[in-house]
Design a protein around this motif. Structure first.
Motif, PDB file in Angstrom:
ATOM      1  N   UNK A  44      43.229  38.883  37.203  1.00  2.00           N
ATOM      2  CA  UNK A  44      42.217  38.055  37.870  1.00  2.00           C
ATOM      3  C   UNK A  44      42.869  37.203  38.950  1.00  2.00           C
ATOM      4  N   UNK A  45      44.069  36.694  38.682  1.00  2.00           N
ATOM      5  CA  UNK A  45      44.793  35.918  39.697  1.00  2.00           C
ATOM      6  C   UNK A  45      45.209  36.808  40.860  1.00  2.00           C
ATOM      7  N   UNK A  46      45.713  38.007  40.542  1.00  2.00           N
ATOM      8  CA  UNK A  46      46.143  38.937  41.596  1.00  2.00           C
ATOM      9  C   UNK A  46      44.993  39.273  42.536  1.00  2.00           C
ATOM     10  N   UNK A  47      43.789  39.422  41.994  1.00  4.12           N
ATOM     11  CA  UNK A  47      42.621  39.799  42.798  1.00  4.12           C
ATOM     12  C   UNK A  47      41.690  38.611  43.072  1.00  4.12           C
ATOM     13  N   UNK A  48      42.235  37.414  42.958  1.00  7.38           N
ATOM     14  CA  UNK A  48      41.450  36.196  43.127  1.00  7.38           C
ATOM     15  C   UNK A  48      40.647  36.215  44.428  1.00  7.38           C
ATOM     16  N   UNK A  49      41.296  36.603  45.538  1.00  8.81           N
ATOM     17  CA  UNK A  49      40.627  36.608  46.838  1.00  8.81           C
ATOM     18  C   UNK A  49      39.473  37.606  46.888  1.00  8.81           C
ATOM     19  N   UNK A  50      39.620  38.739  46.240  1.00 13.33           N
ATOM     20  CA  UNK A  50      38.540  39.737  46.231  1.00 13.33           C
ATOM     21  C   UNK A  50      37.316  39.189  45.503  1.00 13.33           C
ATOM     22  N   UNK A  51      37.523  38.474  44.407  1.00 14.24           N
ATOM     23  CA  UNK A  51      36.395  37.865  43.701  1.00 14.24           C
ATOM     24  C   UNK A  51      35.765  36.764  44.565  1.00 14.24           C
ATOM     25  N   UNK A  52      36.604  35.957  45.201  1.00 12.31           N
ATOM     26  CA  UNK A  52      36.111  34.878  46.055  1.00 12.31           C
ATOM     27  C   UNK A  52      35.281  35.437  47.207  1.00 12.31           C
ATOM     28  N   UNK A  53      35.740  36.532  47.804  1.00 12.38           N
ATOM     29  CA  UNK A  53      34.997  37.148  48.908  1.00 12.38           C
ATOM     30  C   UNK A  53      33.634  37.651  48.452  1.00 12.38           C
ATOM     31  N   UNK A  54      33.504  37.993  47.178  1.00 14.08           N
ATOM     32  CA  UNK A  54      32.226  38.414  46.626  1.00 14.08           C
ATOM     33  C   UNK A  54      31.377  37.243  46.154  1.00 14.08           C
ATOM     34  N   UNK A  55      31.828  36.013  46.487  1.00 18.94           N
ATOM     35  CA  UNK A  55      31.138  34.783  46.075  1.00 18.94           C
ATOM     36  C   UNK A  55      30.973  34.723  44.556  1.00 18.94           C
ATOM     37  N   UNK A  56      32.055  35.120  43.853  1.00 20.66           N
ATOM     38  CA  UNK A  56      32.040  35.154  42.398  1.00 20.66           C
ATOM     39  C   UNK A  56      33.097  34.201  41.854  1.00 20.66           C
ATOM     40  N   UNK A  57      32.658  33.308  40.989  1.00 24.78           N
ATOM     41  CA  UNK A  57      33.563  32.423  40.262  1.00 24.78           C
ATOM     42  C   UNK A  57      33.929  33.116  38.954  1.00 24.78           C
ATOM     43  N   UNK A  58      35.220  33.343  38.738  1.00 22.66           N
ATOM     44  CA  UNK A  58      35.683  33.978  37.511  1.00 22.66           C
ATOM     45  C   UNK A  58      35.920  32.888  36.468  1.00 22.66           C
ATOM     46  N   UNK A  59      35.224  33.018  35.336  1.00 23.75           N
ATOM     47  CA  UNK A  59      35.349  32.056  34.248  1.00 23.75           C
ATOM     48  C   UNK A  59      35.830  32.764  32.979  1.00 23.75           C
ATOM     49  N   UNK A  60      37.148  32.867  32.799  1.00 23.76           N
ATOM     50  CA  UNK A  60      37.676  33.445  31.566  1.00 23.76           C
ATOM     51  C   UNK A  60      37.528  32.449  30.414  1.00 23.76           C
TER      52      UNK A  60
END
Length: 159
Positions: free
Chosen positions: A59-75
């Motif tokens: 999730x950290x490695x792909x943090x920017x890809x999630x951010x670009x999708x306007x997605x907050x990752x909540x583990x």
């Protein structure tokens, strides 16, 4: 013996709201993201285990890809905040980790394993209106989705 007492939530269901402690020192309230961001709620069994470490570092490695999708990752796991802080720090994770120490959120989403007391690995993609648009629960806690699959789901189901 069945692992879960209730069936996991599915796409189309309104996501149950929650307030939990996080490694940031602040409580996280799911409804606080409504109208602002989509959320990937990612339940993981336990900090410091090999699959969980791989998943959360991913999730950290792909943090920017999630951010670009306007997605907050909540583990989220049932670990206490001090354990999660150490886990996050040890692996320099970009995402904050959430503690479901009382196991209420895991139970509400139908992913609490009664036989072990921790959550099954599960993913719930929640849109800005608070509706689950994609859900996946692993058959066993030792399995995980790859970020490519999750990012594809984001592309396909988030408007």
């Amino acid at each position: 013996m069945t692992a879960n007492t209730t069936a996991p939530l599915t796409a189309g269901t309104v996501a149950p709201d929650f307030t939990v402690a996080s490694t940031s020192g602040q409580n996280v309230v799911l409804s606080g993201y409504r109208g602002q961001k989509n959320v990937l709620l990612a339940f993981f069994p336990l900090a410091f285990t090999s699959v969980c470490t791989s998943e959360l570092c991913g999730f950290s490695d792909d943090f920017d890809a999630f951010t670009q999708g306007n997605v907050e990752v909540l583990p989220m796991s049932v670990d206490a905040v001090p354990s999660l802080k150490e886990f996050r720090s040890k692996y320099a994770m970009k995402v904050e980790l959430l503690s479901d120490f009382k196991r209420e959120v895991s139970a509400a989403y139908g992913v609490l394993r009664e036989d072990t007391g921790f959550s099954n690995r599960a993913y719930f993609l929640i849109d800005k209106e608070g509706v689950i648009r994609w859900a996946h629960v692993e058959e066993t806690p030792g399995q995980k989705r790859e970020n490519a699959e999750i990012l594809e789901a984001i592309k396909n189901v988030i408007v």
